[in-house]
Structures are given as C-alpha cells and as structure tokens.
Design an enzyme around this catalytic site. Sequence first.
Site, PDB file in Angstrom:
ATOM      1  N   ASP A 141       0.840  -1.193   0.000  1.00 37.37           N
ATOM      2  CA  ASP A 141       0.000   0.000   0.000  1.00 37.37           C
ATOM      3  C   ASP A 141       0.878   1.247   0.000  1.00 37.37           C
ATOM      4  OD1 ASP A 141      -2.286   1.487   0.073  1.00 37.37           O
ATOM      5  OD2 ASP A 141      -2.714   1.145   2.197  1.00 37.37           O
ATOM      6  N   ASN A 186     -10.656  -2.490  -5.783  1.00 43.55           N
ATOM      7  CA  ASN A 186      -9.887  -1.611  -6.674  1.00 43.55           C
ATOM      8  C   ASN A 186     -10.637  -1.213  -7.950  1.00 43.55           C
ATOM      9  OD1 ASN A 186      -6.612  -3.042  -5.899  1.00 43.55           O
ATOM     10  ND2 ASN A 186      -7.650  -1.296  -5.028  1.00 43.55           N
TER      11      ASN A 186
HETATM   12  C1  IPE Z   1      -1.454   0.224  -3.421  1.00 43.63           C
HETATM   13  O1  IPE Z   1      -1.226   1.592  -3.373  1.00 43.63           O
HETATM   14  C2  IPE Z   1      -1.518  -0.242  -4.839  1.00 43.63           C
HETATM   15  C3  IPE Z   1      -2.543  -1.242  -5.159  1.00 43.63           C
HETATM   16  C4  IPE Z   1      -3.793  -0.955  -5.409  1.00 43.63           C
HETATM   17  C5  IPE Z   1      -2.102  -2.609  -5.303  1.00 43.63           C
HETATM   18  P1  IPE Z   1      -2.424   2.627  -3.341  1.00 43.63           P
HETATM   19  O2  IPE Z   1      -2.796   2.987  -4.742  1.00 43.63           O
HETATM   20  O3  IPE Z   1      -3.560   2.107  -2.501  1.00 43.63           O
HETATM   21  O4  IPE Z   1      -1.739   3.876  -2.650  1.00 43.63           O
HETATM   22  P2  IPE Z   1      -2.404   4.943  -1.662  1.00 43.63           P
HETATM   23  O5  IPE Z   1      -3.081   4.190  -0.549  1.00 43.63           O
HETATM   24  O6  IPE Z   1      -3.377   5.742  -2.481  1.00 43.63           O
HETATM   25  O7  IPE Z   1      -1.247   5.762  -1.192  1.00 43.63           O
HETATM   26 MG    MG Z   2      -4.150   2.382  -0.527  1.00 48.14          MG
END
Ligand code: IPE
Ligand code: MG
Length: 246
Positions: free
Chosen positions: A28, A76
């Site tokens: 993350d 996601n």
């Molecule tokens: C994790 O980073 C990437 C994935 C989705 C695998 P994020 O995109 O969630 O990063 P933040 O939480 O916005 O900083």
């Molecule tokens: Mg994240």
Amino acid sequence: MVLSASDIVQKINEEGIALPRHIAIMLDGNGRWAQRRGLPRTEGHQAGGSRTKSIVKTCGEIGIRYLTLFGFSTENWKRPREEVQALLSLLKDYLLVQREELRANNVRLIAGGRIAELPPAIQDALAETKSYTASCDKMVLNLAINYGGRAEIVDACNRLLSDPRRDEILSLFGANAVDQFLYSPEIPFPDILVRTSGERRISNFLLWEASNTFFWITPTLWPDFSLEDLLQALREFHRYRLSLSQ
Ligand code: IPE
Ligand code: MG
C-alpha cells in the site's frame, strides 16, 4: 549501507532469526508516494512494481517458501477507469516480462481471486506464467488478484456445499471444513502479514487464512519498501515468535 540478499542471510544467521514459512504483504502507499513527488498515481504504481520484483527475488534468495502479494482487490475496480487500466496493464506486463526471471529464480507462480472476471488478456498471461513456472520449487509466489477475503469465503462455502462429500467433510473437519476449498488450499496459512504505509486495516485480505497470523504494520510506503524493511519484518516476526514460547 544498502543491504543485499546475502547481507540479509548473514544477519539471519548471526541473529539466529527463525524465518517465517509464509509472508503475506498488503502493498500500500503507491498513490501517496507519487503524490509526495507531484507525480501521477500511475507513476507510483510503476515504482511499486519495481519494488515488487526486488522483494520477490530477495524472498526467494533468503529461503522464504511462500510469498503472497495483494496485487489487485475486488475494491480496486472502484478507482478511476484510467487507474484501473494502468494497474491491470502493469499486472499483465509483470506476468509476461517476469516469466523468465521467475523461472530462472525457481519461483512457481500461483494466483487466487475471482480470476474468471478479469480481462481475457490477463487470464491468458496468468495461465501461461503459471504453466511456465509449474515445475519451480524454491518459492511459491501467490498473487491475490481480483481478490476479496469475503468473496473467497463465499466461493469456498459454495464449493463445499456442492461437494457430494460435504456432510462427511463437515463432520470430519468442523470449523476447518472450508480450508480445502479456498483459492490456494495447497499452501500453508501466512505466518506474518505485512502492511505498508501505516494503515491499520485488514482491508478484506486473507480473512480466513490470517485468523491467527502476526500482523506487522510499517509506515514505509510500498515503493520505498527496502531490504532493510524486509529484514525488519523478519526480526519483528522472530521477536513475536520468541514471546510466544516464553
Ligand atoms: C497500493 O497503493 C496499490 C494497489 C492498489 C495494489 P495505493 O494505490 O492504494 O496507494 P495509496 O493508498 O493511495 O497511497
Ligand atoms: Mg491504498
């Protein structure tokens, strides 16, 4: 000093660290990493991808047997379309480009999640990389893709209920009856769950498998997660294990 895999092995030996068999990581902080640099979020995902490659390689080299990475969650899909596309395209590239490297490092790739709902190109890349690395036996890299812990439990229950031996399985295994219907029943449950970027949530990850797993949270953002951080995770796990046996 920047650590190498052999430095980590040396520290493990010097400090008598007992390795976890299975490490699971919720990577993350890619977005925040990019934001802090005034870059688009996709650059953060790119940087996170490079980190993933180095951590996979090192885990194999130091003798970790199973590594699970939370690559793409069922949640996601709610992100902006361009970001979802960038994440999926990075994933596809990873599967295609890393195939040789995985096999050269003797790493077998498996995946868990609602794979059939992914774009066909990803499903193909996944199937090809799985079969390309099928006979590798140093480490198993388990990618959680289109993965949600609740969905996994529901999928497992459905499969259990439609099994002709379900009554027998239920009476034999009781609360463990679901285990063998999970996405990756062939691998042990994780010993340590690492979450980067300081967030204190389980985020629907390995809900069933991590019911008794040591949870370690580091403030480091995933694109900055270094071999020092990996060593730190191993030390924390070792300390936790020692505290149990006292
Ligand atoms: C994790 O980073 C990437 C994935 C989705 C695998 P994020 O995109 O969630 O990063 P933040 O939480 O916005 O900083
Ligand atoms: Mg994240």
